[in-house]
Design a protein around this motif. Sequence first.
Motif, PDB file in Angstrom:
ATOM      1  N   ASP A 194       0.853  -1.182   0.000  1.00 17.81           N
ATOM      2  CA  ASP A 194       0.000   0.000   0.000  1.00 17.81           C
ATOM      3  C   ASP A 194       0.890   1.234   0.000  1.00 17.81           C
ATOM      4  OD1 ASP A 194      -2.139   1.730   0.161  1.00 17.81           O
ATOM      5  OD2 ASP A 194      -2.313   1.572   2.357  1.00 17.81           O
ATOM      6  N   ALA A 195       1.444   1.528  -1.166  1.00 21.69           N
ATOM      7  CA  ALA A 195       2.398   2.638  -1.289  1.00 21.69           C
ATOM      8  C   ALA A 195       2.233   3.284  -2.652  1.00 21.69           C
ATOM      9  CB  ALA A 195       3.838   2.132  -1.120  1.00 21.69           C
ATOM     10  N   GLY A 196       2.599   4.555  -2.734  1.00 19.94           N
ATOM     11  CA  GLY A 196       2.615   5.226  -4.025  1.00 19.94           C
ATOM     12  C   GLY A 196       3.770   4.691  -4.854  1.00 19.94           C
ATOM     13  N   ILE A 197       3.502   4.376  -6.118  1.00 10.51           N
ATOM     14  CA  ILE A 197       4.523   3.811  -6.996  1.00 10.51           C
ATOM     15  C   ILE A 197       4.894   4.829  -8.070  1.00 10.51           C
ATOM     16  CG2 ILE A 197       5.135   1.886  -8.508  1.00 10.51           C
ATOM     17  CD1 ILE A 197       4.508   1.069  -5.602  1.00 10.51           C
ATOM     18  N   VAL A 198       6.191   5.056  -8.233  1.00  7.23           N
ATOM     19  CA  VAL A 198       6.693   5.950  -9.280  1.00  7.23           C
ATOM     20  C   VAL A 198       7.601   5.142 -10.196  1.00  7.23           C
ATOM     21  CG1 VAL A 198       8.044   8.011  -9.811  1.00  7.23           C
ATOM     22  CG2 VAL A 198       6.564   7.974  -7.786  1.00  7.23           C
ATOM     23  N   ASN A 199       7.292   5.170 -11.472  1.00  6.24           N
ATOM     24  CA  ASN A 199       8.071   4.457 -12.477  1.00  6.24           C
ATOM     25  C   ASN A 199       9.332   5.244 -12.815  1.00  6.24           C
ATOM     26  OD1 ASN A 199       9.082   3.083 -14.667  1.00  6.24           O
ATOM     27  ND2 ASN A 199       7.246   3.255 -15.925  1.00  6.24           N
ATOM     28  N   ALA A 200      10.492   4.667 -12.520  1.00  4.89           N
ATOM     29  CA  ALA A 200      11.777   5.310 -12.840  1.00  4.89           C
ATOM     30  C   ALA A 200      12.426   4.663 -14.051  1.00  4.89           C
ATOM     31  CB  ALA A 200      12.712   5.228 -11.635  1.00  4.89           C
ATOM     32  N   GLY A 201      11.609   3.971 -14.847  1.00  7.48           N
ATOM     33  CA  GLY A 201      12.113   3.311 -16.053  1.00  7.48           C
ATOM     34  C   GLY A 201      11.820   1.828 -16.019  1.00  7.48           C
ATOM     35  N   ASP A 202      11.061   1.336 -17.017  1.00  2.62           N
ATOM     36  CA  ASP A 202      10.755  -0.099 -17.048  1.00  2.62           C
ATOM     37  C   ASP A 202      11.002  -0.653 -18.445  1.00  2.62           C
ATOM     38  OD1 ASP A 202       8.530   1.386 -17.963  1.00  2.62           O
ATOM     39  OD2 ASP A 202       7.147  -0.268 -17.557  1.00  2.62           O
ATOM     40  N   GLY A 203      12.010  -1.505 -18.551  1.00  2.00           N
ATOM     41  CA  GLY A 203      12.333  -2.167 -19.802  1.00  2.00           C
ATOM     42  C   GLY A 203      12.513  -1.186 -20.937  1.00  2.00           C
ATOM     43  N   THR A 204      11.838  -1.469 -22.049  1.00  2.00           N
ATOM     44  CA  THR A 204      11.849  -0.549 -23.188  1.00  2.00           C
ATOM     45  C   THR A 204      10.487   0.131 -23.292  1.00  2.00           C
ATOM     46  OG1 THR A 204      11.206  -2.366 -24.666  1.00  2.00           O
ATOM     47  CG2 THR A 204      13.551  -1.880 -24.482  1.00  2.00           C
ATOM     48  N   HIS A 205       9.830   0.329 -22.142  1.00  2.00           N
ATOM     49  CA  HIS A 205       8.476   0.875 -22.125  1.00  2.00           C
ATOM     50  C   HIS A 205       8.470   2.380 -21.889  1.00  2.00           C
ATOM     51  CE1 HIS A 205       4.413   1.349 -19.944  1.00  2.00           C
ATOM     52  NE2 HIS A 205       4.191   1.369 -21.240  1.00  2.00           N
ATOM     53  N   GLU A 206       8.666   2.805 -20.623  1.00  2.00           N
ATOM     54  CA  GLU A 206       8.535   4.240 -20.322  1.00  2.00           C
ATOM     55  C   GLU A 206       9.529   4.720 -19.268  1.00  2.00           C
ATOM     56  OE1 GLU A 206       5.532   6.964 -20.477  1.00  2.00           O
ATOM     57  OE2 GLU A 206       3.921   5.516 -20.729  1.00  2.00           O
ATOM     58  N   HIS A 207       9.683   6.031 -19.229  1.00  2.00           N
ATOM     59  CA  HIS A 207      10.488   6.718 -18.211  1.00  2.00           C
ATOM     60  C   HIS A 207       9.796   8.068 -17.983  1.00  2.00           C
ATOM     61  CE1 HIS A 207      13.599   7.942 -15.672  1.00  2.00           C
ATOM     62  NE2 HIS A 207      14.672   7.764 -16.435  1.00  2.00           N
ATOM     63  N   PRO A 208       8.642   8.072 -17.294  1.00  2.00           N
ATOM     64  CA  PRO A 208       7.805   9.273 -17.234  1.00  2.00           C
ATOM     65  C   PRO A 208       8.445  10.501 -16.606  1.00  2.00           C
ATOM     66  CG  PRO A 208       6.949   7.537 -15.799  1.00  2.00           C
ATOM     67  CD  PRO A 208       8.004   6.923 -16.638  1.00  2.00           C
ATOM     68  N   THR A 209       9.257  10.344 -15.556  1.00  2.00           N
ATOM     69  CA  THR A 209       9.840  11.544 -14.945  1.00  2.00           C
ATOM     70  C   THR A 209      10.880  12.183 -15.852  1.00  2.00           C
ATOM     71  OG1 THR A 209      11.465  10.233 -13.682  1.00  2.00           O
ATOM     72  CG2 THR A 209       9.390  10.802 -12.576  1.00  2.00           C
ATOM     73  N   GLN A 210      11.549  11.388 -16.699  1.00  2.00           N
ATOM     74  CA  GLN A 210      12.479  11.977 -17.666  1.00  2.00           C
ATOM     75  C   GLN A 210      11.714  12.825 -18.669  1.00  2.00           C
ATOM     76  OE1 GLN A 210      16.017  11.704 -17.862  1.00  2.00           O
ATOM     77  NE2 GLN A 210      15.748  13.324 -19.384  1.00  2.00           N
ATOM     78  N   ALA A 211      10.573  12.336 -19.134  1.00  2.00           N
ATOM     79  CA  ALA A 211       9.767  13.112 -20.077  1.00  2.00           C
ATOM     80  C   ALA A 211       9.247  14.388 -19.428  1.00  2.00           C
ATOM     81  CB  ALA A 211       8.600  12.263 -20.586  1.00  2.00           C
ATOM     82  N   LEU A 212       8.845  14.307 -18.175  1.00  2.00           N
ATOM     83  CA  LEU A 212       8.350  15.492 -17.472  1.00  2.00           C
ATOM     84  C   LEU A 212       9.451  16.538 -17.305  1.00  2.00           C
ATOM     85  CD1 LEU A 212       6.088  13.730 -14.839  1.00  2.00           C
ATOM     86  CD2 LEU A 212       5.307  15.485 -16.438  1.00  2.00           C
ATOM     87  N   LEU A 213      10.655  16.098 -16.966  1.00  2.00           N
ATOM     88  CA  LEU A 213      11.736  17.078 -16.812  1.00  2.00           C
ATOM     89  C   LEU A 213      12.151  17.647 -18.164  1.00  2.00           C
ATOM     90  CD1 LEU A 213      14.990  16.161 -17.482  1.00  2.00           C
ATOM     91  CD2 LEU A 213      14.424  14.497 -15.716  1.00  2.00           C
ATOM     92  N   ASP A 214      12.030  16.840 -19.224  1.00  2.00           N
ATOM     93  CA  ASP A 214      12.309  17.369 -20.557  1.00  2.00           C
ATOM     94  C   ASP A 214      11.274  18.433 -20.934  1.00  2.00           C
ATOM     95  OD1 ASP A 214      14.482  15.699 -20.827  1.00  2.00           O
ATOM     96  OD2 ASP A 214      13.413  14.171 -21.971  1.00  2.00           O
ATOM     97  N   ALA A 215       9.995  18.139 -20.670  1.00  2.00           N
ATOM     98  CA  ALA A 215       8.933  19.109 -20.965  1.00  2.00           C
ATOM     99  C   ALA A 215       9.102  20.376 -20.131  1.00  2.00           C
ATOM    100  CB  ALA A 215       7.568  18.482 -20.708  1.00  2.00           C
ATOM    101  N   PHE A 216       9.488  20.211 -18.888  1.00  2.00           N
ATOM    102  CA  PHE A 216       9.735  21.347 -17.995  1.00  2.00           C
ATOM    103  C   PHE A 216      10.853  22.224 -18.554  1.00  2.00           C
ATOM    104  CE2 PHE A 216      11.858  23.329 -14.356  1.00  2.00           C
ATOM    105  CZ  PHE A 216      10.800  23.814 -13.606  1.00  2.00           C
ATOM    106  N   THR A 217      11.919  21.587 -19.024  1.00  2.00           N
ATOM    107  CA  THR A 217      13.063  22.311 -19.581  1.00  2.00           C
ATOM    108  C   THR A 217      12.677  23.053 -20.856  1.00  2.00           C
ATOM    109  OG1 THR A 217      14.563  20.641 -18.653  1.00  2.00           O
ATOM    110  CG2 THR A 217      15.439  22.066 -20.390  1.00  2.00           C
ATOM    111  N   ILE A 218      11.934  22.376 -21.743  1.00  2.00           N
ATOM    112  CA  ILE A 218      11.489  23.021 -22.985  1.00  2.00           C
ATOM    113  C   ILE A 218      10.592  24.210 -22.667  1.00  2.00           C
ATOM    114  CG2 ILE A 218      10.127  22.731 -25.093  1.00  2.00           C
ATOM    115  CD1 ILE A 218      10.976  19.747 -25.034  1.00  2.00           C
TER     116      ILE A 218
END
Length: 318
Positions: A121-145
């Motif tokens: 029972d915990a909040g889960i944050v994806n820091a990269g899974d296989g060849t699927h996604e890396h959502p926080t990297q995309a968010l920081l890229d969008a933030f930078t742009i």
Amino acid sequence: MRHLLSTADLSRDDAIRVLDVAEDMADVATREVRKLPTLRGITVVNLFYEDSTRTRISFEAAAKRLSADVINFAAKGSSVSKGESLKDTAQTLAAMGADGIVIRHPSSGAPRVLADSGWVDAGIVNAGDGTHEHPTQALLDAFTIRRRVHGAASRGRDLDGVEVMIVGDILHSRVARSNAWLLRTLGAHVTVVAPPTLVPVDVSRFGVAVRYDLDLALAEVRPDVVMMLRIQQERMNDAFFPNPREYARSWGLGASRFRSLPQSTIVMHPGPMNRGLEISDEAADSPRSTVREQVTNGVAVRMAVLYLTLAGDREDAS
């Protein structure tokens, strides 16, 4: 926001909310005391089944700036290397009182399995899974742009009409997938450029334009952002291009290709960089490069994600 598993799950308003909260978190870094008491008493576990020093340190810095207690769990040398399953590891962390789990895993979908299983029972944050996604990297890229495009007037803004070109190993890149979905949600136009062998067969579901000739694409699209991807040789089990020299000549951002870009075009790279292969020293070290900004902004964005996934429940409970 209970979990952050995929950028495809985020609406435009959700994404802008994360970026706006990250603006507040970035302001913390300018203070004399760079800490907030927001997650005091909360335990965040960095559960990394893959090596990634940059991402782990960024999440650790983010959690500590929010006053959380941090436990770093590396699979190598742990019970995982002795055969322990994800379920048993998760239940062990739950017994230790983990409130949030930041997971990086070589298997696509592992963070969603953990979030949906009921094992913890915990909040889960994806820091990269296989060849699927890396959502926080995309968010920081969008933030930078967004900061480069809108400057001090970034809050509440999207990326409507911004031309983004993602170049390189699209096939193995979770960064490319997360960015394609998030940037489109924010209104950007996304073009991917790669050798045909490094373009996934299901690329049409990304909703992006696909090109194979980098010089022609740069001349016709005139991108506002060129995002170079790392060649992920550790995930390649075949020869996807003739040799590094041929790749650099055809798809790398060399010095001459960099000079041909419009002066307003920014250059991005998620790191670590293979200098001389996908990007030249001139491009990487130029004032138009955001590589170091991305690292700095990553802490603020991850602070925002941890705040939104972990602080909300506490406020609701109170």
